[in-house]
Design a protein around this motif. Sequence first.
Motif, PDB file in Angstrom:
ATOM      1  N   UNK A 394       0.854  -1.197   0.000  1.00  0.00           N
ATOM      2  CA  UNK A 394       0.000   0.000   0.000  1.00  0.00           C
ATOM      3  C   UNK A 394       0.884   1.239   0.000  1.00  0.00           C
ATOM      4  N   UNK A 395       0.561   2.167  -0.884  1.00  0.00           N
ATOM      5  CA  UNK A 395       1.317   3.424  -0.934  1.00  0.00           C
ATOM      6  C   UNK A 395       1.088   4.185   0.369  1.00  0.00           C
ATOM      7  N   UNK A 396       2.185   4.343   1.123  1.00  0.00           N
ATOM      8  CA  UNK A 396       2.095   4.992   2.436  1.00  0.00           C
ATOM      9  C   UNK A 396       2.406   6.479   2.371  1.00  0.00           C
ATOM     10  N   UNK A 397       3.322   6.847   1.480  1.00  0.00           N
ATOM     11  CA  UNK A 397       3.722   8.252   1.423  1.00  0.00           C
ATOM     12  C   UNK A 397       4.329   8.553   0.058  1.00  0.00           C
ATOM     13  N   UNK A 398       4.166   9.803  -0.367  1.00  0.00           N
ATOM     14  CA  UNK A 398       4.745  10.263  -1.630  1.00  0.00           C
ATOM     15  C   UNK A 398       5.760  11.364  -1.344  1.00  0.00           C
ATOM     16  N   UNK A 438      -3.321   0.393  -3.724  1.00  0.00           N
ATOM     17  CA  UNK A 438      -2.754  -0.952  -3.675  1.00  0.00           C
ATOM     18  C   UNK A 438      -1.968  -1.158  -4.965  1.00  0.00           C
ATOM     19  N   UNK A 439      -0.702  -1.532  -4.815  1.00  0.00           N
ATOM     20  CA  UNK A 439       0.139  -1.676  -6.007  1.00  0.00           C
ATOM     21  C   UNK A 439       0.873  -3.015  -5.975  1.00  0.00           C
ATOM     22  N   UNK A 440       1.252  -3.441  -7.194  1.00  0.00           N
ATOM     23  CA  UNK A 440       2.101  -4.624  -7.342  1.00  0.00           C
ATOM     24  C   UNK A 440       3.430  -4.147  -7.913  1.00  0.00           C
ATOM     25  N   UNK A 441       4.513  -4.573  -7.294  1.00  0.00           N
ATOM     26  CA  UNK A 441       5.840  -4.136  -7.722  1.00  0.00           C
ATOM     27  C   UNK A 441       6.804  -5.318  -7.666  1.00  0.00           C
ATOM     28  N   UNK A 442       8.007  -5.072  -8.182  1.00  0.00           N
ATOM     29  CA  UNK A 442       9.051  -6.090  -8.201  1.00  0.00           C
ATOM     30  C   UNK A 442      10.219  -5.612  -7.354  1.00  0.00           C
ATOM     31  N   UNK A 443      10.789  -6.530  -6.540  1.00  0.00           N
ATOM     32  CA  UNK A 443      11.939  -6.195  -5.712  1.00  0.00           C
ATOM     33  C   UNK A 443      13.155  -6.051  -6.623  1.00  0.00           C
ATOM     34  N   UNK A 444      13.756  -4.862  -6.605  1.00  0.00           N
ATOM     35  CA  UNK A 444      14.926  -4.601  -7.439  1.00  0.00           C
ATOM     36  C   UNK A 444      16.229  -4.747  -6.661  1.00  0.00           C
ATOM     37  N   UNK A 445      16.199  -4.359  -5.350  1.00  0.00           N
ATOM     38  CA  UNK A 445      17.430  -4.396  -4.558  1.00  0.00           C
ATOM     39  C   UNK A 445      17.079  -4.352  -3.074  1.00  0.00           C
ATOM     40  N   UNK A 446      17.867  -5.043  -2.249  1.00  0.00           N
ATOM     41  CA  UNK A 446      17.707  -4.993  -0.790  1.00  0.00           C
ATOM     42  C   UNK A 446      19.031  -4.609  -0.154  1.00  0.00           C
ATOM     43  N   UNK A 447      18.965  -3.791   0.895  1.00  0.00           N
ATOM     44  CA  UNK A 447      20.158  -3.333   1.607  1.00  0.00           C
ATOM     45  C   UNK A 447      19.879  -3.453   3.100  1.00  0.00           C
ATOM     46  N   UNK A 448      20.314  -4.586   3.702  1.00  0.00           N
ATOM     47  CA  UNK A 448      20.001  -4.827   5.110  1.00  0.00           C
ATOM     48  C   UNK A 448      20.787  -3.894   6.034  1.00  0.00           C
ATOM     49  N   UNK A 449      21.955  -3.421   5.567  1.00  0.00           N
ATOM     50  CA  UNK A 449      22.753  -2.515   6.408  1.00  0.00           C
ATOM     51  C   UNK A 449      22.037  -1.190   6.611  1.00  0.00           C
ATOM     52  N   UNK A 450      21.566  -0.614   5.518  1.00  0.00           N
ATOM     53  CA  UNK A 450      20.862   0.669   5.595  1.00  0.00           C
ATOM     54  C   UNK A 450      19.351   0.515   5.662  1.00  0.00           C
ATOM     55  N   UNK A 451      18.882  -0.747   5.700  1.00  0.00           N
ATOM     56  CA  UNK A 451      17.457  -1.065   5.842  1.00  0.00           C
ATOM     57  C   UNK A 451      16.644  -0.409   4.728  1.00  0.00           C
TER      58      UNK A 451
END
Length: 578
Positions: A394-398, A438-451
């Motif tokens: 869900x789009x939370x903020x723009x 409500x949107x459908x998107x694709x995960x492009x990148x994850x960065x656990x260090x910077x969350x």
Amino acid sequence: MMSETGKLEEAMYTSTDELDRELHDQEHSQEMADLYAQSLQEIAEGEIVKGTVLEIRNEMVLIDIGYKSEGAVPIKEFLSPSGELTVKVGDVVDVYLEQKEDNDGLIVLSREKAEKTKVWDDIRLAYEQGEAISGMILGRTKGGLTVDIGVRAFLPGSQVDLRPVRDLDRLIGKSFPMKVIKLNQRRGNIVLSRRELLEEERRGLKDKTLQSLEEGKIIRGKVKNITEYGAFIDLGGLDGLLHITDMSWGRVGHPSELFTVGDEIEVVVLKFDRVAERVSLGHKQRLKDPWEDVDQRFPISSRIRGKVVSLTDYGAFVELAEGIEGLVHISEMSWTQRVKHPSKIVSVGDSIEIMVLDVDKVNKRISLGLRQIEPNPWLSIEESYPVGMRVEGTVRNLTDFGAFVELDEGIDGLIHVSDMSWTKRVRHPSEILKRGDKVEAVVLHTDKTNRRISLGLKQSQPDPWQSTVLDKYQVGMDVKAKVVRLTDFGAFVELEDGVEGLLHISELSHERVAKPEDVVSIDQEFSLKIIKLDANERKLGLSLRAYLDSQNATNKTTDQAPPDQHPSDPQGEELEAS
């Protein structure tokens, strides 16, 4: 038989004895009269004398004061307020001599006047010698209180105590020692002071206290007054200040949380200025500083329980033990939630489990963590949201640069503005999305260090450049297009839904064009020629003048052009990409 001579001698002796006895009686009577007269001369009316109760009658009491006749006192003067007789035969009492003899030959006495006179004598003596007398508060009157000291007296409100007394009524019925400070018997005026006695007593206690005080000594005192910054303690004629910071090793919001006026407490003399008579006191110093071994009691990384005692905008203070508090910073409250205020997570009084993150004995600070009690979901974020995974949120903020999409509680991903459309130039996310969508998107990148999680909206749809543009369009092809927006360097036109190209200002006319709006306008439709097609750069270049040139060549007509389309000379400017 006795001779005549013997009888004569006997008669002579008898007459002589009788004469002697008569003379003696006369002398005794005169002596008694003289003594009585002398005794009456020795006393005067208006004096107090002692007398013995001889007889109690219905209306009076007869009293012997040692003179020729008894004295009489009305019996009512010997009755108590309840009507009981207060004397019996044989009692010795003080009476007032009003009159030496009345018409009946009795001495006129008064017990009531004797008592009043004696009271006034005692009051005068106390006044002259500066001694205290006891009095009972009878009631309130204008400016003070009425007091019974045998007679009525006045106690001004300013003389009741060392400090002003707000509720004088609570003193009614109580007895106190007082001092006579003004006396006028003729007018019946007596003014009392309790304050002077208290001041004298306080001066004596003060001298004794000053002699015994020394820094580091533990003494007892009474809480005299409470303020926002501390409490004043009466040490015995001398006041000391117990500052709020020296009351407890723990947090104290207000001194009234620990003490009330009248409490007797133990305090330590911290500082003592004998000349200025100033004393600084401590209460917490009676006990060992709990911070001395805090690093041993609460080692780093240990899990402990504590009680939330205070909330601030930046975190929550937690009491770990008496006198020891630590701070859970707002950033250490949740792995996933964006906590705007600690009250969203904890409340005052809550018992919570926390982890010790850091201990600073010198500055008496302990940093605590609440989120460290739970596993960090960001450590396994790559497994939970692998690259290429399709997710819903869900789009939370723009923002100006993109849209934040909530994937799970506290887990957000960002769709950058450049990843919202394959073909459109999106200047602001609001052109494509709005909050709550409500949107459908694709995960492009994850960065656990910077969350951080990067998402793509356009990646969830087929790339029109691969599925449509390259198959359908070629350089040199004539196409229909509609102007959708204007820029300083040209006009963007739409060939079909989702497919846009750039009509550069240099391709509008053979003549020099200052501004695109001089030739074209929004929503105007044209026939254009494709002059550039770059799949890698996803750029489509179009030309109005090239289309016109091709039409002229075909029709072999050089001076005819379609309506609203005017050929001109090229300006030599480069075609810019969309």
